[in-house]
Motif scaffolding. Structure first.
Motif, PDB file in Angstrom:
ATOM      1  N   MET A  12       0.766  -1.339  -0.159  1.00  0.00           N
ATOM      2  CA  MET A  12      -0.040  -0.108   0.041  1.00  0.00           C
ATOM      3  C   MET A  12       0.940   1.221  -0.048  1.00  0.00           C
ATOM      4  N   HIS A  13       0.474   2.120  -0.618  1.00  0.00           N
ATOM      5  CA  HIS A  13       1.197   3.342  -0.676  1.00  0.00           C
ATOM      6  C   HIS A  13       0.701   4.604   0.162  1.00  0.00           C
ATOM      7  N   ILE A  14       1.538   5.484   0.364  1.00  0.00           N
ATOM      8  CA  ILE A  14       1.010   6.356   1.225  1.00  0.00           C
ATOM      9  C   ILE A  14       0.857   7.867   0.457  1.00  0.00           C
ATOM     10  N   TYR A  15      -0.073   8.369   0.571  1.00  0.00           N
ATOM     11  CA  TYR A  15      -0.402   9.746  -0.310  1.00  0.00           C
ATOM     12  C   TYR A  15      -0.666  10.804   0.914  1.00  0.00           C
ATOM     13  N   ASP A  16      -0.560  12.033   0.702  1.00  0.00           N
ATOM     14  CA  ASP A  16      -0.959  13.243   1.631  1.00  0.00           C
ATOM     15  C   ASP A  16      -2.174  13.830   1.252  1.00  0.00           C
ATOM     16  N   THR A  17      -2.551  13.740  -0.104  1.00  0.00           N
ATOM     17  CA  THR A  17      -3.839  14.352  -0.388  1.00  0.00           C
ATOM     18  C   THR A  17      -4.331  13.471  -1.496  1.00  0.00           C
ATOM     19  N   VAL A  18      -5.899  14.016  -1.668  1.00  0.00           N
ATOM     20  CA  VAL A  18      -6.672  13.056  -2.795  1.00  0.00           C
ATOM     21  C   VAL A  18      -5.878  13.444  -4.102  1.00  0.00           C
ATOM     22  N   THR A  19      -5.363  14.517  -4.285  1.00  0.00           N
ATOM     23  CA  THR A  19      -4.627  14.746  -5.752  1.00  0.00           C
ATOM     24  C   THR A  19      -3.375  14.076  -5.784  1.00  0.00           C
ATOM     25  N   ALA A  20      -2.845  13.702  -4.705  1.00  0.00           N
ATOM     26  CA  ALA A  20      -1.533  12.953  -4.874  1.00  0.00           C
ATOM     27  C   ALA A  20      -1.964  11.535  -5.311  1.00  0.00           C
ATOM     28  N   ALA A  21      -2.762  11.052  -4.446  1.00  0.00           N
ATOM     29  CA  ALA A  21      -3.362   9.780  -4.540  1.00  0.00           C
ATOM     30  C   ALA A  21      -3.924   9.358  -6.118  1.00  0.00           C
ATOM     31  N   LEU A  22      -4.809  10.394  -6.457  1.00  0.00           N
ATOM     32  CA  LEU A  22      -5.150  10.070  -7.923  1.00  0.00           C
ATOM     33  C   LEU A  22      -4.006  10.227  -8.933  1.00  0.00           C
ATOM     34  N   ALA A  23      -2.742  10.799  -8.624  1.00  0.00           N
ATOM     35  CA  ALA A  23      -2.090  10.943  -9.436  1.00  0.00           C
ATOM     36  C   ALA A  23      -1.094   9.818  -9.400  1.00  0.00           C
ATOM     37  N   GLY A  24      -0.818   9.289  -8.215  1.00  0.00           N
ATOM     38  CA  GLY A  24      -0.087   8.196  -8.191  1.00  0.00           C
ATOM     39  C   GLY A  24      -0.785   6.892  -8.632  1.00  0.00           C
ATOM     40  N   LEU A  25      -1.984   6.638  -8.420  1.00  0.00           N
ATOM     41  CA  LEU A  25      -2.882   5.320  -8.911  1.00  0.00           C
ATOM     42  C   LEU A  25      -2.902   5.535 -10.656  1.00  0.00           C
ATOM     43  N   ASP A  26      -3.016   6.846 -10.929  1.00  0.00           N
ATOM     44  CA  ASP A  26      -2.924   6.914 -12.341  1.00  0.00           C
ATOM     45  C   ASP A  26      -1.660   6.202 -12.999  1.00  0.00           C
ATOM     46  N   LYS A  27      -0.632   6.853 -12.314  1.00  0.00           N
ATOM     47  CA  LYS A  27       0.701   6.170 -13.050  1.00  0.00           C
ATOM     48  C   LYS A  27       0.915   4.587 -13.068  1.00  0.00           C
ATOM     49  N   ARG A  28       0.007   4.144 -11.950  1.00  0.00           N
ATOM     50  CA  ARG A  28       0.213   2.630 -11.733  1.00  0.00           C
ATOM     51  C   ARG A  28      -0.996   2.103 -12.392  1.00  0.00           C
ATOM     52  N   GLY A  29      -1.432   2.947 -13.377  1.00  0.00           N
ATOM     53  CA  GLY A  29      -2.641   2.217 -14.389  1.00  0.00           C
ATOM     54  C   GLY A  29      -4.133   2.298 -14.147  1.00  0.00           C
ATOM     55  N   TYR A  30      -4.677   2.943 -13.066  1.00  0.00           N
ATOM     56  CA  TYR A  30      -5.790   3.267 -12.455  1.00  0.00           C
ATOM     57  C   TYR A  30      -6.207   4.502 -13.253  1.00  0.00           C
ATOM     58  N   GLU A  31      -6.520   4.398 -14.421  1.00  0.00           N
ATOM     59  CA  GLU A  31      -6.678   5.753 -15.230  1.00  0.00           C
ATOM     60  C   GLU A  31      -8.066   6.159 -15.640  1.00  0.00           C
ATOM     61  N   LEU A  32      -9.021   5.274 -15.338  1.00  0.00           N
ATOM     62  CA  LEU A  32     -10.648   5.552 -15.573  1.00  0.00           C
ATOM     63  C   LEU A  32     -11.140   6.331 -14.325  1.00  0.00           C
ATOM     64  N   ASP A  33     -12.342   7.193 -14.442  1.00  0.00           N
ATOM     65  CA  ASP A  33     -12.731   7.736 -13.579  1.00  0.00           C
ATOM     66  C   ASP A  33     -13.888   7.192 -13.381  1.00  0.00           C
ATOM     67  N   PHE A  34     -14.382   6.504 -12.107  1.00  0.00           N
ATOM     68  CA  PHE A  34     -15.810   5.980 -11.958  1.00  0.00           C
ATOM     69  C   PHE A  34     -16.501   6.953 -10.881  1.00  0.00           C
ATOM     70  N   ASN A  35     -17.762   6.784 -11.339  1.00  0.00           N
ATOM     71  CA  ASN A  35     -18.930   7.644 -10.544  1.00  0.00           C
ATOM     72  C   ASN A  35     -19.812   6.695  -9.784  1.00  0.00           C
ATOM     73  N   LEU A  36     -20.326   7.011  -8.666  1.00  0.00           N
ATOM     74  CA  LEU A  36     -21.193   6.055  -7.887  1.00  0.00           C
ATOM     75  C   LEU A  36     -22.877   6.483  -8.300  1.00  0.00           C
ATOM     76  N   THR A  37     -23.416   5.543  -8.931  1.00  0.00           N
ATOM     77  CA  THR A  37     -25.050   5.798  -8.950  1.00  0.00           C
ATOM     78  C   THR A  37     -25.704   4.839  -7.882  1.00  0.00           C
ATOM     79  N   PRO A  38     -26.895   4.962  -7.813  1.00  0.00           N
ATOM     80  CA  PRO A  38     -27.375   4.089  -6.967  1.00  0.00           C
ATOM     81  C   PRO A  38     -27.529   2.671  -7.059  1.00  0.00           C
ATOM     82  N   GLU A  39     -27.243   2.229  -8.289  1.00  0.00           N
ATOM     83  CA  GLU A  39     -26.934   0.566  -8.489  1.00  0.00           C
ATOM     84  C   GLU A  39     -25.695   0.130  -8.914  1.00  0.00           C
TER      85      GLU A  39
END
Length: 102
Positions: free
Chosen positions: A1-28
């Motif tokens: 597990m990595h350590i990130y100080d901010t949401v922005t840093a987490a998103l940048a780090g995950l993107d570099k590791r291949g988590y490139e898509l953005d998901f949104n939560l819907t009711p289902e």
């Protein structure tokens, strides 16, 4: 597990590791608008979870989920405010997120 100080840093780090898509939560389901994809609770896994506490305002607290799916072999992220989803989400989806929400 990595350590990130901010949401922005987490998103940048995950993107570099291949988590490139953005998901949104819907009711289902989780939705990825950029590729017009919907993932039901049984179609994705939560690989990592990062929590961020709002320093001055608890409303600024957020959770970043690193999500993968063998449907199309996709990886992406879901950003959610603490407790925001609970009111409008199906029990199946809520249970999937709560397992990792601790």
């Amino acid at each position: 597990m990595h350590i990130y100080d901010t949401v922005t840093a987490a998103l940048a780090g995950l993107d570099k590791r291949g988590y490139e898509l953005d998901f949104n939560l819907t009711p289902e389901y989780l939705e990825c608008k950029e590729i017009d994809l919907r993932l039901m609770p049984e179609e994705f896994e939560i690989d990592e979870v990062y929590r961020f506490e709002g320093m001055t305002d608890p409303a600024d607290s957020a959770v970043v989920y690193a999500i993968s799916s063998n449907v199309g072999n996709l990886r992406g992220v879901l950003v959610d405010g603490y407790g925001v989803y609970a009111e409008n989400v199906s029990p199946e989806l809520l249970n999937k997120l709560k397992i990792h929400h601790g």
